[in-house]
Design a protein around this motif. Structure first.
Motif, mmCIF file in Angstrom:
data_model
loop_
_atom_site.group_PDB
_atom_site.id
_atom_site.type_symbol
_atom_site.label_atom_id
_atom_site.label_comp_id
_atom_site.label_asym_id
_atom_site.label_seq_id
_atom_site.Cartn_x
_atom_site.Cartn_y
_atom_site.Cartn_z
ATOM 1 N N LEU A 136 0.803 -1.215 0.000
ATOM 2 C CA LEU A 136 0.000 0.000 0.000
ATOM 3 C C LEU A 136 0.839 1.268 0.000
ATOM 4 C CD1 LEU A 136 -3.017 -0.808 2.350
ATOM 5 C CD2 LEU A 136 -3.162 0.187 0.061
ATOM 6 N N ASP A 137 2.054 1.187 0.531
ATOM 7 C CA ASP A 137 2.868 2.399 0.595
ATOM 8 C C ASP A 137 3.430 2.801 -0.770
ATOM 9 O OD1 ASP A 137 4.714 0.363 0.307
ATOM 10 O OD2 ASP A 137 5.927 0.919 2.046
ATOM 11 N N GLN A 138 3.222 1.960 -1.793
ATOM 12 C CA GLN A 138 3.774 2.244 -3.116
ATOM 13 C C GLN A 138 2.730 2.734 -4.118
ATOM 14 O OE1 GLN A 138 6.005 -1.196 -4.465
ATOM 15 N NE2 GLN A 138 7.101 -1.387 -2.524
ATOM 16 N N ILE A 139 1.487 2.889 -3.688
ATOM 17 C CA ILE A 139 0.443 3.247 -4.652
ATOM 18 C C ILE A 139 0.256 4.759 -4.745
ATOM 19 C CG2 ILE A 139 -0.762 1.069 -4.225
ATOM 20 C CD1 ILE A 139 -2.868 2.714 -2.681
ATOM 21 N N ASN A 140 -0.342 5.190 -5.849
ATOM 22 C CA ASN A 140 -0.719 6.584 -6.048
ATOM 23 C C ASN A 140 -2.194 6.728 -5.673
ATOM 24 O OD1 ASN A 140 -1.333 9.156 -6.926
ATOM 25 N ND2 ASN A 140 -1.128 8.672 -9.101
ATOM 26 N N VAL A 141 -2.459 7.302 -4.517
ATOM 27 C CA VAL A 141 -3.835 7.343 -4.020
ATOM 28 C C VAL A 141 -4.749 8.184 -4.907
ATOM 29 C CG1 VAL A 141 -3.095 6.923 -1.658
ATOM 30 C CG2 VAL A 141 -3.417 9.285 -2.440
ATOM 31 N N ALA A 142 -4.156 9.078 -5.704
ATOM 32 C CA ALA A 142 -4.975 9.956 -6.540
ATOM 33 C C ALA A 142 -5.613 9.214 -7.701
ATOM 34 C CB ALA A 142 -4.134 11.112 -7.064
ATOM 35 N N GLY A 143 -5.002 8.088 -8.127
ATOM 36 C CA GLY A 143 -5.525 7.426 -9.315
ATOM 37 C C GLY A 143 -5.652 5.924 -9.226
ATOM 38 N N ASP A 144 -5.309 5.328 -8.092
ATOM 39 C CA ASP A 144 -5.281 3.876 -7.986
ATOM 40 C C ASP A 144 -6.693 3.301 -7.868
ATOM 41 O OD1 ASP A 144 -3.177 1.526 -7.314
ATOM 42 O OD2 ASP A 144 -5.030 1.239 -6.177
ATOM 43 N N SER A 145 -7.047 2.381 -8.761
ATOM 44 C CA SER A 145 -8.397 1.820 -8.777
ATOM 45 C C SER A 145 -8.658 0.927 -7.567
ATOM 46 C CB SER A 145 -8.622 1.025 -10.066
ATOM 47 O OG SER A 145 -8.672 1.891 -11.186
ATOM 48 N N THR A 146 -7.660 0.161 -7.135
ATOM 49 C CA THR A 146 -7.847 -0.692 -5.966
ATOM 50 C C THR A 146 -8.110 0.150 -4.724
ATOM 51 O OG1 THR A 146 -6.331 -2.297 -6.953
ATOM 52 C CG2 THR A 146 -6.861 -2.584 -4.619
ATOM 53 N N PHE A 147 -7.373 1.232 -4.585
ATOM 54 C CA PHE A 147 -7.581 2.120 -3.442
ATOM 55 C C PHE A 147 -8.984 2.714 -3.473
ATOM 56 C CE2 PHE A 147 -6.912 6.052 -0.954
ATOM 57 C CZ PHE A 147 -6.379 5.492 0.200
ATOM 58 N N ALA A 148 -9.457 3.068 -4.661
ATOM 59 C CA ALA A 148 -10.823 3.586 -4.787
ATOM 60 C C ALA A 148 -11.850 2.537 -4.362
ATOM 61 C CB ALA A 148 -11.081 4.023 -6.230
ATOM 62 N N LEU A 149 -11.609 1.280 -4.710
ATOM 63 C CA LEU A 149 -12.504 0.203 -4.286
ATOM 64 C C LEU A 149 -12.477 0.036 -2.773
ATOM 65 C CD1 LEU A 149 -11.761 -2.474 -7.028
ATOM 66 C CD2 LEU A 149 -13.933 -1.274 -6.665
ATOM 67 N N MET A 150 -11.291 0.187 -2.172
ATOM 68 C CA MET A 150 -11.177 0.073 -0.722
ATOM 69 C C MET A 150 -11.916 1.212 -0.023
ATOM 70 S SD MET A 150 -7.169 -1.121 -0.504
ATOM 71 C CE MET A 150 -7.106 -1.412 1.270
ATOM 72 N N LEU A 151 -11.772 2.432 -0.526
ATOM 73 C CA LEU A 151 -12.492 3.569 0.046
ATOM 74 C C LEU A 151 -14.004 3.351 -0.023
ATOM 75 C CD1 LEU A 151 -10.434 6.566 -1.414
ATOM 76 C CD2 LEU A 151 -10.669 6.014 1.015
ATOM 77 N N ALA A 152 -14.472 2.864 -1.181
ATOM 78 C CA ALA A 152 -15.905 2.640 -1.355
ATOM 79 C C ALA A 152 -16.408 1.538 -0.421
ATOM 80 C CB ALA A 152 -16.200 2.283 -2.811
ATOM 81 N N ALA A 153 -15.589 0.488 -0.243
ATOM 82 C CA ALA A 153 -15.981 -0.599 0.664
ATOM 83 C C ALA A 153 -16.062 -0.105 2.095
ATOM 84 C CB ALA A 153 -14.962 -1.738 0.561
ATOM 85 N N GLN A 154 -15.080 0.679 2.499
ATOM 86 C CA GLN A 154 -15.053 1.214 3.861
ATOM 87 C C GLN A 154 -16.261 2.114 4.107
ATOM 88 O OE1 GLN A 154 -11.179 2.496 5.950
ATOM 89 N NE2 GLN A 154 -12.070 4.428 5.309
ATOM 90 N N ALA A 155 -16.628 2.921 3.093
ATOM 91 C CA ALA A 155 -17.778 3.810 3.229
ATOM 92 C C ALA A 155 -19.075 3.031 3.410
ATOM 93 C CB ALA A 155 -17.878 4.721 2.002
ATOM 94 N N ARG A 156 -19.112 1.804 2.952
ATOM 95 C CA ARG A 156 -20.299 0.948 3.105
ATOM 96 C C ARG A 156 -20.274 0.164 4.417
ATOM 97 N NH1 ARG A 156 -22.584 -1.219 -2.573
ATOM 98 N NH2 ARG A 156 -22.314 0.714 -3.764
ATOM 99 N N GLY A 157 -19.250 0.380 5.214
ATOM 100 C CA GLY A 157 -19.177 -0.293 6.501
ATOM 101 C C GLY A 157 -18.477 -1.637 6.465
#
Length: 321
Positions: free
Chosen positions: A14-35
């Protein structure tokens, strides 16, 4: 309201990703927002014994703050067939024996845990091989290790592109002009580097106008971006300096998606990115770790990550019946 899920994310550090454009990170954010509860592990952390598949995984929380975008909890031995509802198989290629072995291991719990994308289907659908099923939509293409065959193909088509059959991210893509003066040296290097054959395609001048990434979610079009090559480049991949712009689909692209969609859905390939040049030429079907959802949301406002989680919820409900 969906039930909270336990989601294991198999991905790169995770420390190597670009949070501004990474699709996996976006999926993680969306999952977290759903609880949903998130765990992170690397594919090298997989273990199997006595019918159990587990990984040393960290519970993780995420936020879109560059440099402070994740927090790990203490690692646990996460049983992927018992403790996880969903595994996101999102490590980047190369599609090598390590990748293939991970699909074999995850396949052993796929009857109990939803793996996205389906591991057997990922294994059987490498990007530049699966696409051969749809040759009628492709540019003229040759798969070979033979210099003589490559020379004959160059003579027929004037200019060609040579690329590794299992490459990714726009790496090692070469444009060979009609003189063919470097083709023999290039094929020599490719044959020394890779044991498998290589992909040779007619060069498409329209690549200068962009290479469209179309994302399909469970077989349905979710959105698209046009990726433009950087200065002095034929490659438009964002990872090698390409830039994204808003786009619409052509009738031919809609036809391609309509033909591909049912098969992607049947194979359990929930998140897929296809690449089309010039509005008509299909070049890849990306199933291993497709990208592009952040850029689509930026230009279109489409919540592709949310659409993927909706598709996952639907699949889980169907499995529970």
């Amino acid at each position: 309201m969906t039930q909270p899920l336990t989601v294991a994310v198999q991905m790169d550090p995770l420390d190597q990703i670009n949070v501004a454009g990474d699709s996996t990170f976006a999926l993680m954010l969306a999952a977290q927002a759903r609880g949903h509860t998130l765990f992170h592990y690397d594919a090298t952390a997989l273990n199997w014994s006595d019918g159990r598949l587990w990984a040393k995984a960290h519970p993780v929380t995420v936020q879109r703050v560059a440099g402070d975008h994740f927090r790990f909890g203490d690692p646990v031995a996460l049983d992927l067939g018992v403790d996880a509802d969903v595994v996101l198989m999102r490590q980047d290629p190369p599609f090598d024996l390590g990748y293939i072995t991970a699909t074999h291991l995850l396949e052993r719990v796929a009857d109990r845990t939803l793996i996205v994308n389906d591991p057997a289907s990922v294994r059987n659908a490498p990007e530049k091989v699966f696409v051969l099923d749809y040759a009628r939509f492709m540019p003229p293409t040759l798969v070979t290790r033979s210099l003589d065959e490559a020379r004959a193909f160059l003579k027929q088509h004037g200019e060609i592109v040579v690329k590794p059959l299992h490459g990714n991210g726009g790496k090692a893509i070469f444009h060979v002009r009609n003189s063919g003066e470097n083709l023999s040296a290039l094929m020599e290097v490719f044959n020394q580097t890779w044991r498998e054959p290589h992909m040779v395609q007619a060069f498409l001048p329209d690549v200068a106008k962009g290479d469209k990434r179309i994302v399909l979610v469970d077989g349905e079009v979710a959105g698209a971006i046009n990726r433009l090559p950087g200065e002095g480049e034929i490659r438009s991949n964002l990872a090698v300096g390409g830039s994204a712009q808003k786009t619409e689909l052509t009738p031919r692209e809609r036809e391609i998606c309509a033909v591909l969609g049912p098969e992607l859905k049947r194979r359990g390939l929930i998140f897929v990115g296809i690449d089309v040049i010039g509005g008509e030429w299909l070049t890849e079907i990306n199933v291993t770790s497709p990208t592009g959802i952040v850029a689509i949301e930026k230009f279109d406002g489409t919540d592709v990550a949310g659409m993927i989680w909706d598709a996952i919820d639907k699949r889980l409900k169907e499995r529970a019946r």
